[in-house]
Write a protein that holds these residues in place. Structure first.
Motif, short mmCIF file in Angstrom:
data_model
loop_
_atom_site.label_atom_id
_atom_site.label_comp_id
_atom_site.label_asym_id
_atom_site.label_seq_id
_atom_site.Cartn_x
_atom_site.Cartn_y
_atom_site.Cartn_z
N ARG A 349 -28.02 -33.98 -8.05
CA ARG A 349 -27.46 -34.10 -9.41
C ARG A 349 -27.03 -35.54 -9.68
O ARG A 349 -27.28 -36.08 -10.76
CB ARG A 349 -26.28 -33.14 -9.54
CG ARG A 349 -25.66 -33.11 -10.94
CD ARG A 349 -24.72 -31.92 -11.12
NE ARG A 349 -23.65 -31.90 -10.13
CZ ARG A 349 -23.53 -31.02 -9.15
NH1 ARG A 349 -24.46 -30.07 -8.99
NH2 ARG A 349 -22.52 -31.06 -8.32
N PHE A 350 -26.39 -36.16 -8.69
CA PHE A 350 -25.97 -37.55 -8.85
C PHE A 350 -27.18 -38.47 -9.04
O PHE A 350 -27.17 -39.35 -9.90
CB PHE A 350 -25.16 -37.99 -7.63
CG PHE A 350 -24.76 -39.44 -7.65
CD1 PHE A 350 -23.63 -39.86 -8.33
CD2 PHE A 350 -25.54 -40.40 -6.99
CE1 PHE A 350 -23.26 -41.20 -8.37
CE2 PHE A 350 -25.19 -41.75 -7.02
CZ PHE A 350 -24.05 -42.15 -7.72
N ALA A 351 -28.21 -38.28 -8.21
CA ALA A 351 -29.40 -39.14 -8.28
C ALA A 351 -30.07 -39.06 -9.64
O ALA A 351 -30.47 -40.07 -10.22
CB ALA A 351 -30.38 -38.76 -7.18
N GLN A 352 -30.16 -37.84 -10.16
CA GLN A 352 -30.81 -37.66 -11.46
C GLN A 352 -29.95 -38.25 -12.58
O GLN A 352 -30.45 -38.93 -13.48
CB GLN A 352 -31.06 -36.18 -11.70
CG GLN A 352 -31.95 -35.90 -12.91
CD GLN A 352 -32.27 -34.43 -13.04
OE1 GLN A 352 -31.37 -33.61 -13.06
NE2 GLN A 352 -33.55 -34.10 -13.13
N GLY A 353 -28.64 -38.02 -12.51
CA GLY A 353 -27.75 -38.56 -13.53
C GLY A 353 -27.71 -40.08 -13.52
O GLY A 353 -27.64 -40.72 -14.58
N LEU A 354 -27.79 -40.67 -12.33
CA LEU A 354 -27.76 -42.13 -12.22
C LEU A 354 -29.02 -42.75 -12.82
O LEU A 354 -28.95 -43.84 -13.41
CB LEU A 354 -27.60 -42.53 -10.75
CG LEU A 354 -27.36 -44.02 -10.47
CD1 LEU A 354 -26.09 -44.50 -11.17
CD2 LEU A 354 -27.27 -44.28 -8.97
N LEU A 355 -30.15 -42.09 -12.68
CA LEU A 355 -31.37 -42.58 -13.33
C LEU A 355 -31.16 -42.67 -14.83
O LEU A 355 -31.51 -43.67 -15.47
CB LEU A 355 -32.55 -41.66 -13.01
CG LEU A 355 -33.15 -41.75 -11.61
CD1 LEU A 355 -34.16 -40.62 -11.39
CD2 LEU A 355 -33.82 -43.10 -11.37
N LYS A 386 -32.77 -54.10 -11.03
CA LYS A 386 -32.05 -52.91 -11.49
C LYS A 386 -32.35 -51.72 -10.57
O LYS A 386 -31.46 -50.91 -10.26
CB LYS A 386 -32.45 -52.58 -12.94
CG LYS A 386 -31.64 -51.41 -13.53
CD LYS A 386 -32.22 -50.89 -14.83
CE LYS A 386 -32.05 -51.87 -15.97
NZ LYS A 386 -32.43 -51.23 -17.27
N ALA A 387 -33.61 -51.60 -10.14
CA ALA A 387 -33.97 -50.52 -9.22
C ALA A 387 -33.27 -50.69 -7.88
O ALA A 387 -32.83 -49.71 -7.26
CB ALA A 387 -35.49 -50.47 -9.04
N GLU A 388 -33.15 -51.93 -7.42
CA GLU A 388 -32.42 -52.20 -6.18
C GLU A 388 -30.95 -51.79 -6.32
O GLU A 388 -30.35 -51.23 -5.39
CB GLU A 388 -32.52 -53.69 -5.83
CG GLU A 388 -33.88 -54.13 -5.32
CD GLU A 388 -34.03 -53.92 -3.82
OE1 GLU A 388 -33.26 -53.14 -3.23
OE2 GLU A 388 -34.94 -54.54 -3.24
N ALA A 389 -30.37 -52.08 -7.48
CA ALA A 389 -28.98 -51.69 -7.71
C ALA A 389 -28.83 -50.17 -7.71
O ALA A 389 -27.83 -49.64 -7.19
CB ALA A 389 -28.49 -52.28 -9.04
N TYR A 390 -29.82 -49.49 -8.27
CA TYR A 390 -29.81 -48.02 -8.23
C TYR A 390 -29.82 -47.52 -6.79
O TYR A 390 -29.02 -46.65 -6.41
CB TYR A 390 -31.02 -47.47 -8.98
CG TYR A 390 -31.19 -45.97 -8.81
CD1 TYR A 390 -30.59 -45.09 -9.71
CD2 TYR A 390 -31.94 -45.44 -7.76
CE1 TYR A 390 -30.73 -43.72 -9.56
CE2 TYR A 390 -32.08 -44.07 -7.60
CZ TYR A 390 -31.48 -43.22 -8.50
OH TYR A 390 -31.60 -41.85 -8.34
N ALA A 391 -30.72 -48.07 -5.98
CA ALA A 391 -30.83 -47.63 -4.59
C ALA A 391 -29.53 -47.87 -3.83
O ALA A 391 -29.12 -47.05 -3.00
CB ALA A 391 -31.99 -48.36 -3.91
N GLU A 396 -24.59 -45.57 -1.33
CA GLU A 396 -23.13 -45.50 -1.30
C GLU A 396 -22.64 -44.07 -1.52
O GLU A 396 -21.71 -43.61 -0.85
CB GLU A 396 -22.54 -46.44 -2.35
CG GLU A 396 -22.69 -47.92 -1.99
CD GLU A 396 -22.29 -48.84 -3.13
OE1 GLU A 396 -22.01 -48.32 -4.24
OE2 GLU A 396 -22.25 -50.07 -2.92
N LYS A 397 -23.29 -43.36 -2.41
CA LYS A 397 -22.92 -41.96 -2.66
C LYS A 397 -23.24 -41.10 -1.44
O LYS A 397 -22.44 -40.24 -1.06
CB LYS A 397 -23.66 -41.44 -3.89
CG LYS A 397 -23.30 -40.00 -4.27
CD LYS A 397 -21.85 -39.88 -4.72
CE LYS A 397 -21.55 -38.49 -5.25
NZ LYS A 397 -20.13 -38.36 -5.68
N ALA A 398 -24.39 -41.31 -0.84
CA ALA A 398 -24.76 -40.54 0.35
C ALA A 398 -23.74 -40.74 1.46
O ALA A 398 -23.32 -39.78 2.13
CB ALA A 398 -26.16 -40.93 0.82
#
Length: 449
Positions: A349-355, A386-391, A396-398
């Motif tokens: 859920r977090f991964a999808q919301g962050l996208l 921006k993709a690197e920042a997402y990763a 960090e969440k994991a």
């Protein structure tokens, strides 16, 4: 150049200095940068590996072991002058021991070639990362894949290793038995070390009986959260699932364009069960169907023939290339994380919301039966940061949820920055081990630690 002349004299017919091969060996499938190595050397036995390392010590040149080039996190990028030690010519099956459910192979053999060689024995090697990777490379990154939920990854399926240290010393690690309590477990230290501690030159692998009965399902959901919840319920039920894979709607759309697969374009779980009797298989199937329907499944399809099963898993393995085909001219950032099973729905859920929050298009898929999934983000060059920042936020969440920055891709260059937070003081002990085994820093320098 004197050092290259010495190398060619040492390895007649086994050195490639062409620009194309030097560049091919200085990059992998996922890291955005590439840099040609000094030379590519093709050893044909353990003695050649020892000679190459002796040359490297004499000239102060780094050595990067190379299998099939399918790694993703910058493992092959040379941070300084280096030769690539391409082990693809060391590709023999040395021994098959059906009575012991094991075999002995050289590191350049690929997993598909091994299973082809095992035909007729009733056995197979189960670790399946999708790419036809070399077995030495798979051990070096502790690879896993679609069948790990039942059979385990490389660490569970490597019984013994032969490795050559930077000093040229040959070590025999582990034994060809199911278990041992003899001494420190150096064998597992080298599995996942990414070529930074030694060069793997032989592997003794655990084999498994081919399943007598197989049942494969495709289950479609209204969203990835429901699919992730269903995967958790299946694992919590104790069902002996053999494969449990999540693909989101973007993956299904890409596969339909790329393979003309004809799948409903909704998030899906691909499941497979292996059983010794039809009765057991039917009971497992019925339990799984009840669980996925409770989680909100909209539609269930069964692969009824061997050919249909093969097409289903080929589609799963082609998901990356389907996305590449759907987004021509884009770069792809590919990352993997894993969390405890109970936190998987929250992590997805977090991964999808962050996208959505960051305005990125991305694909979520992976081995959710292990709590592990991948995010693939297509971006134009200017949007890669921006993709690197997402990763980074995803990792960090994991870690916040008690997970890991990488479940199977390895650390390489890209994920080194996360190790202090994940491992704390233990990271310094990893650095000490690296210095102990490779005091001159010649083996794949700059990676992992």
């Amino acid at each position: 150049m004197e050092k290259l002349e010495a190398l060619k004299r040492l390895f007649p017919g086994k050195v490639d200095l062409s620009e194309s091969e030097r560049l091919r060996h200085g990059k992998d499938e996922g890291y955005p940068e590439a840099r040609p190595v000094l030379a590519v050397v093709y050893p044909e036995g353990v003695e050649d590996v020892q000679k190459a390392l002796r040359w490297a010590r004499e000239w102060g040149v780094a050595v990067i072991p190379f299998g099939a080039g399918t790694s993703l996190e910058g493992h092959l990028y040379p941070v300084r002058e280096a030769i690539s030690l391409d082990l693809s010519r060391m590709n023999r099956v040395l021994e098959v021991r059906p009575q012991d459910f094991s075999c002995v192979v050289e590191p350049g053999l690929t997993r598909k070639a091994l299973n082809q060689a095992l035909k007729g024995t009733g056995l197979f090697f189960p670790v399946d990362p999708g790419a036809d990777a070399s077995l030495g490379g798979m051990a070096a990154t502790n690879a896993s894949g679609t069948t790990t939920v039942r059979y385990g990854g490389m660490r569970q399926n490597v019984l013994a290793l032969q490795v050559v240290l930077a000093s040229g010393e040959v070590l025999e690690l582990g034994r060809g038995v199911r278990k041992t309590s003899s001494g420190y477990d150096l064998k597992d230290l080298f599995i996942g070390s990414e070529g930074t501690l030694g060069v793997i030159t032989r592997l003794t692998l655990r084999l498994h009986p081919l399943p007598e009965h197989v049942h494969t399902l495709r289950v479609f959901f209204p969203g990835v959260e429901e699919a992730a919840e269903a995967s958790y319920r299946i694992m919590a039920s104790g069902l002996p699932v053999a494969r449990l894979e999540l693909l989101d709607e973007l993956a299904m759309r890409a596969l339909n364009r790329y393979l003309k697969a004809g799948f409903p374009e909704r998030p899906a779980l691909f499941l497979e069960f292996h059983a010794s009797t039809k009765e057991a298989l039917e009971a497992e199937r019925a339990s799984a169907l009840e669980l996925v329907r409770e989680a909100g499944a909209l539609e269930v399809e069964a692969a009824t023939t061997e050919e249909e099963r093969r097409r289903q898993w080929e589609a799963r393995h082609q998901a990356y290339w389907a996305l590449v085909h759907l987004f021509p001219g884009h770069r792809f950032l590919i990352t993997d994380t894993a969390v405890p099973l109970s936190r998987l729905p929250e992590m997805v859920r977090f991964a999808q919301g962050l996208l959505r929050e960051m305005g990125l298009t991305g694909n979520i898929l992976g081995h959710v039966g292990d709590g592990n999934f991948h995010t693939l983000i297509p971006v134009l060059l200017e949007d890669y940061p921006k993709a690197e920042a997402y990763a980074e936020r995803l990792v960090e969440k994991a870690l916040e949820l008690g997970g890991t920055c990488t479940a199977e891709h390895g650390v390489g260059l890209r994920k080194r920055k996360f190790l202090p937070k994940e491992h704390g003081p233990a990271l310094e002990w990893m650095r000490r081990l690296k210095a102990l085994f490779d005091p001159e820093g010649l083996l794949n320098p700059g990676k992992v630690v």
